[in-house]
Design a protein around this motif. Structure first.
Motif, PDB file in Angstrom:
ATOM      1  N   PHE A  97       0.822  -1.232   0.002  1.00  0.00           N
ATOM      2  CA  PHE A  97       0.180   0.173  -0.115  1.00  0.00           C
ATOM      3  C   PHE A  97       0.941   1.049   0.037  1.00  0.00           C
ATOM      4  N   GLY A  98       1.972   1.385   0.818  1.00  0.00           N
ATOM      5  CA  GLY A  98       2.923   2.065   0.900  1.00  0.00           C
ATOM      6  C   GLY A  98       3.645   2.781  -0.449  1.00  0.00           C
ATOM      7  N   LEU A  99       4.064   1.566  -1.186  1.00  0.00           N
ATOM      8  CA  LEU A  99       4.551   1.747  -2.224  1.00  0.00           C
ATOM      9  C   LEU A  99       3.787   2.227  -3.435  1.00  0.00           C
ATOM     10  N   LEU A 100       2.541   1.707  -3.605  1.00  0.00           N
ATOM     11  CA  LEU A 100       1.823   2.284  -4.399  1.00  0.00           C
ATOM     12  C   LEU A 100       1.487   3.684  -4.319  1.00  0.00           C
ATOM     13  N   ARG A 101       1.306   4.165  -3.023  1.00  0.00           N
ATOM     14  CA  ARG A 101       1.246   5.632  -2.845  1.00  0.00           C
ATOM     15  C   ARG A 101       2.234   6.582  -3.229  1.00  0.00           C
ATOM     16  N   LEU A 102       3.469   5.891  -2.870  1.00  0.00           N
ATOM     17  CA  LEU A 102       4.672   6.299  -3.416  1.00  0.00           C
ATOM     18  C   LEU A 102       4.886   6.581  -4.745  1.00  0.00           C
ATOM     19  N   GLY A 103       4.467   5.343  -5.378  1.00  0.00           N
ATOM     20  CA  GLY A 103       4.736   5.653  -6.911  1.00  0.00           C
ATOM     21  C   GLY A 103       3.822   6.715  -7.454  1.00  0.00           C
ATOM     22  N   ALA A 104       2.640   6.672  -6.757  1.00  0.00           N
ATOM     23  CA  ALA A 104       1.859   7.817  -7.277  1.00  0.00           C
ATOM     24  C   ALA A 104       2.213   9.344  -7.259  1.00  0.00           C
ATOM     25  N   LEU A 105       2.911   9.573  -5.832  1.00  0.00           N
ATOM     26  CA  LEU A 105       3.619  10.586  -5.699  1.00  0.00           C
ATOM     27  C   LEU A 105       4.926  10.970  -6.188  1.00  0.00           C
ATOM     28  N   THR A 106       5.592  10.146  -6.852  1.00  0.00           N
ATOM     29  CA  THR A 106       6.802  10.190  -7.484  1.00  0.00           C
ATOM     30  C   THR A 106       6.887   9.875  -8.897  1.00  0.00           C
ATOM     31  N   GLY A 107       5.921   9.063  -9.318  1.00  0.00           N
ATOM     32  CA  GLY A 107       5.859   8.665 -10.857  1.00  0.00           C
ATOM     33  C   GLY A 107       7.085   7.642 -10.957  1.00  0.00           C
ATOM     34  N   ALA A 125      -3.597  31.120  -5.766  1.00  0.00           N
ATOM     35  CA  ALA A 125      -3.350  29.696  -5.383  1.00  0.00           C
ATOM     36  C   ALA A 125      -4.196  28.700  -6.305  1.00  0.00           C
ATOM     37  N   ALA A 126      -3.486  27.574  -6.842  1.00  0.00           N
ATOM     38  CA  ALA A 126      -4.263  26.850  -7.748  1.00  0.00           C
ATOM     39  C   ALA A 126      -4.011  25.311  -7.312  1.00  0.00           C
ATOM     40  N   ALA A 127      -4.923  24.549  -7.897  1.00  0.00           N
ATOM     41  CA  ALA A 127      -4.962  23.196  -7.884  1.00  0.00           C
ATOM     42  C   ALA A 127      -4.756  22.405  -9.106  1.00  0.00           C
ATOM     43  N   TYR A 128      -3.615  21.222  -9.236  1.00  0.00           N
ATOM     44  CA  TYR A 128      -3.671  20.559 -10.157  1.00  0.00           C
ATOM     45  C   TYR A 128      -4.291  19.348 -10.042  1.00  0.00           C
ATOM     46  N   VAL A 129      -5.040  18.825 -10.654  1.00  0.00           N
ATOM     47  CA  VAL A 129      -5.510  17.308 -10.519  1.00  0.00           C
ATOM     48  C   VAL A 129      -5.118  16.580 -11.768  1.00  0.00           C
ATOM     49  N   CYS A 130      -4.352  15.675 -11.705  1.00  0.00           N
ATOM     50  CA  CYS A 130      -3.482  14.872 -12.534  1.00  0.00           C
ATOM     51  C   CYS A 130      -3.838  13.361 -12.576  1.00  0.00           C
ATOM     52  N   ARG A 131      -3.522  12.669 -13.785  1.00  0.00           N
ATOM     53  CA  ARG A 131      -3.669  10.900 -13.654  1.00  0.00           C
ATOM     54  C   ARG A 131      -2.464  10.697 -14.353  1.00  0.00           C
ATOM     55  N   GLY A 132      -1.724  10.023 -13.735  1.00  0.00           N
ATOM     56  CA  GLY A 132      -0.286   9.396 -14.408  1.00  0.00           C
ATOM     57  C   GLY A 132       0.461  10.737 -14.697  1.00  0.00           C
TER      58      GLY A 132
END
Length: 674
Positions: free
Chosen positions: A540-550, A643-650
């Motif tokens: 679970f942690g590595l999945l989240r880390l992958g999403a945060l770092t690419g 201030a701005a929000a960026y919503v990303c997928r991949g």
């Protein structure tokens, strides 16, 4: 005269330092002595808050005649299961396989080569209820070793393989079907107690990973019902806060009174997420009461958290927590009638200690519950304060004051998450302080993580669960504070997990590092018991880390763990709640959200993300000027000075938005909401 345990820092081991048994800690001296003298190892495993461990110590280990038999025939080893989960896991799997049940105290006999050949849990000082006495067991095992040692040694290799946990497990090789998560949810329903909440019969343990999984799936009914039933029962300390480890009955009324740090960290977060999903103020209250208890009673001055409070005080289970009606009347005065009705106390009581049964005419003892008609808030607060003040005059239960990396990491996650969601800067600051304590105190000069700290000494190589829980904690702390250092620490832990714990050939993660001391088997421990399994937390942690770092290395390693269990976990959801959460996260498109701008300006956008339970999001933030090495922030700046929000997928992003309403529309409805 004290034995060798006097030099240990574990409170559990120190409790046995005055025994006439010639105890040694697990380690080279004990193993070397067994080999040199060709004696079996008698390995006795427990923990400081374990009631039956205390009973067996009083009955047997403090008895000189019994100790003489132990010392004559065995090399006697005491193990704190919380310090040495690796030794405990091998012994527990053997005893469960041999006897059909397990628990603590856990007493196992090993050959000098560490192969178990007999064992059990509690043994009485004399024959009782079909159980042999402890001395009978000792003498029978000693006789067997003296006459059948060669036969006992035979088959050690086969047993070692059998005790390797999930290390023999192989992936089916097929793609995961998300419909299996529906099957997992359905498999929980027949076991659910629709009256009292929870799953299965008594004794009942809080099932935080299962509850969290259901909340992620939007199954708020059974999850919230269980949380409310537990909150109103005696398993939840109605006077001071904090949950006991389990209840002995189906109604959550009478607990086994020990309080463990890990239960309270996991439950506080479950109540937080249930509040996010439902808006029920009672759920938020229990979350805060639980964390406030931990900060008040379990936090050391160095920022770390102690491990546990004992079930016993003055040698009696539950004495600190139970009340007679007469004492309640004395303490509560004019509030007595209202308070007694609310807390469910009766003259007959609801609790009897089997070791200290009441004499005829003794007043009944009551574990307090929150099930009667509730007084108003002011009266409730007054009643609790009066009971807390009186209880503070009693002899307190024993405190296990060692600090464990894994359990502190769970508390970091709970405090950081609650601090961010509830707007409690005190929780965030406590999470930071505990994270700094772990980094400053529980690492070697070379940067290797350690397991345990007490009395100025940090020691023992950290396990998979220490690394995995801390990885999840650092990610949660980064999302709560937007401080880059916590993401960088998470990345370093992720690299360590891949280098030292990953099974690159067959997938998944070993419970010990590649350079850990050699035991009978290098295991993969798979199930939540009830603390999340280390491999599930790593995934679970590595999945989240992958999403945060690419960084796909982290995702691929997590997928190796998921592949091992994707067929098993949905069939046995009660044992794999955390792994199912990881599968749920991985089966949905993950939203990577970056919010930039000065802190005050970005606050409304951050609040929009944290409104409701959103399990498919990873979040980062910054000032919009520097990215501080955080991949999600690279190239993300203010929009028109706002201030701005960026919503990303991949890492492919939508048009940035500056209004909370626009951000909410992009995110969609919180999928965990009722």
């Amino acid at each position: 005269m004290a034995n060798a345990l006097a030099h240990e820092t574990s409170p559990y081991l120190q409790q046995h330092a005055g025994n006439p048994v010639d105890w040694l800690p697990w380690g080279p001296e004990a193993l070397g002595r067994a080999a040199a003298e060709d004696k079996p190892l008698l390995v006795s495993i427990g923990y400081s808050a374990c009631h039956w461990c205390h009973v067996m110590e009083r009955e047997s280990f403090e008895d000189p005649a019994t100790a003489a038999v132990m010392n004559a025939h065995f090399v006697c080893v005491k193990v704190d299961r919380e310090e040495r989960p690796d030794v405990d896991a091998i012994a527990m799997e053997y005893v469960q396989g041999a006897t059909g049940h397990g628990g603590w105290p856990l007493n196992v006999f090993l050959t000098p080569g560490q192969v178990p050949f007999h064992g059990g849990t509690y043994f009485p000082p004399e024959e009782r209820q079909g159980m042999p006495s402890w001395v009978q067991v000792l003498e029978a095992v000693a006789e067997a070793w003296s006459t059948q040692a060669d036969e006992i040694r035979a088959g050690g290799d086969r047993l070692a393989e059998r005790l390797s946990g999930g290390a023999r497990l192989r992936s089916s090789g097929h793609a995961f079907d998300p419909a299996a998560l529906d099957d997992a949810t359905a498999a929980l329903r027949p076991l659910y107690d629709a009256v009292n909440g929870g799953w299965g019969p008594a004794p009942k343990f809080p099932a935080a990973p299962t509850i969290e999984y259901l909340l992620r799936r939007g199954e708020t009914g059974p999850a919230v019902h269980t949380l409310k039933c537990m909150a109103g029962g005696g398993i939840n300390d109605q006077v001071g806060g904090g949950f006991a480890r389990y209840s002995v009955d189906a109604t959550w009324t009478v607990p086994h009174f020990e309080k463990m740090l890990y239960d309270n960290a996991l439950l506080a977060r479950a109540y937080l997420h249930a509040w996010q999903a439902t808006g029920d103020a009672d759920l938020r209250r229990v979350c805060e009461e639980t964390l406030d208890w931990a900060l008040r009673e379990m936090r050391a001055s160095d920022g770390g958290f102690f491990s546990a409070l004992d079930a016993d005080s003055e040698g009696v289970e539950g004495r600190f927590y139970v009340w007679t009606v007469a004492e309640l009347r004395e303490v509560l005065g004019p509030d007595a009638d209202e308070g007694i009705r609310w807390l469910g106390a009766t003259d007959g009581g609801n609790f009897t200690d089997p070791h200290h049964p009441p004499a005829p005419g003794d007043p009944g003892l009551n574990v307090l519950e929150d099930r009667g008609p509730r007084p108003d808030d002011e009266t409730r607060a007054r009643i609790r304060a009066a009971l807390h003040e009186r209880r503070a005059q009693r002899v307190r239960p024993g405190l296990d004051d060692k600090r464990l990396t894994a359990w502190n990491a769970l508390m970091i996650s709970a405090l950081a998450d609650a601090g961010a969601v509830l707007g409690r800067p005190d929780y965030r600051e406590a999470a930071r302080a505990t994270a700094m304590f772990v980094l400053d105190t529980l690492r070697t000069p070379e940067g290797r993580l350690l397991r345990t700290y007490n009395q100025g000494t940090a020691k023992l190589a950290a396990y998979l669960e220490d690394h995995a829980f801390l990885l999840e904690a650092f990610i949660t702390l980064h999302e709560a504070t937007f401080e880059a250092r916590w993401l960088h620490e998470a990345i370093a832990l992720g690299v360590t997990l891949l280098a030292r714990f990953q099974d690159a050939e067959h997938g998944g993660f070993f419970s010990t590092a590649d350079d850990h001391e050699q035991l009978l088997a290098r295991r993969k421990d798979l199930e939540d018991q009830p603390i999340p399994a280390g491999g599930s937390a790593a995934a679970f942690g590595l999945l989240r880390l992958g999403a945060l770092t690419g960084d796909h290395r982290f995702v691929a390693a997590a997928e190796g763990q998921l592949a091992l269990l994707q067929d098993i976990a949905p069939r046995y959801p009660g044992a794999f709640g955390h792994l199912l959460q990881a599968l749920e996260f991985h089966s949905r498109p993950t939203l990577e959200v970056a919010i930039v701008g000065p802190e005050a300006d970005r606050a409304p956008l951050v609040a929009a993300v944290r409104h409701g339970l959103r399990g498919d999001i990873v979040l980062s933030g910054g000032d919009g000027v520097e990215d501080h090495g955080v991949p999600l922030l690279a190239g993300r700046g203010l929009v028109g000075g706002r201030a701005a929000a960026y919503v990303c997928r991949g890492f492919a992003c939508e048009r940035p938005v500056t209004e909370p309403e626009e951000l909410t529309a992009l995110l969609g409805a919180p999928h965990g909401s009722a």
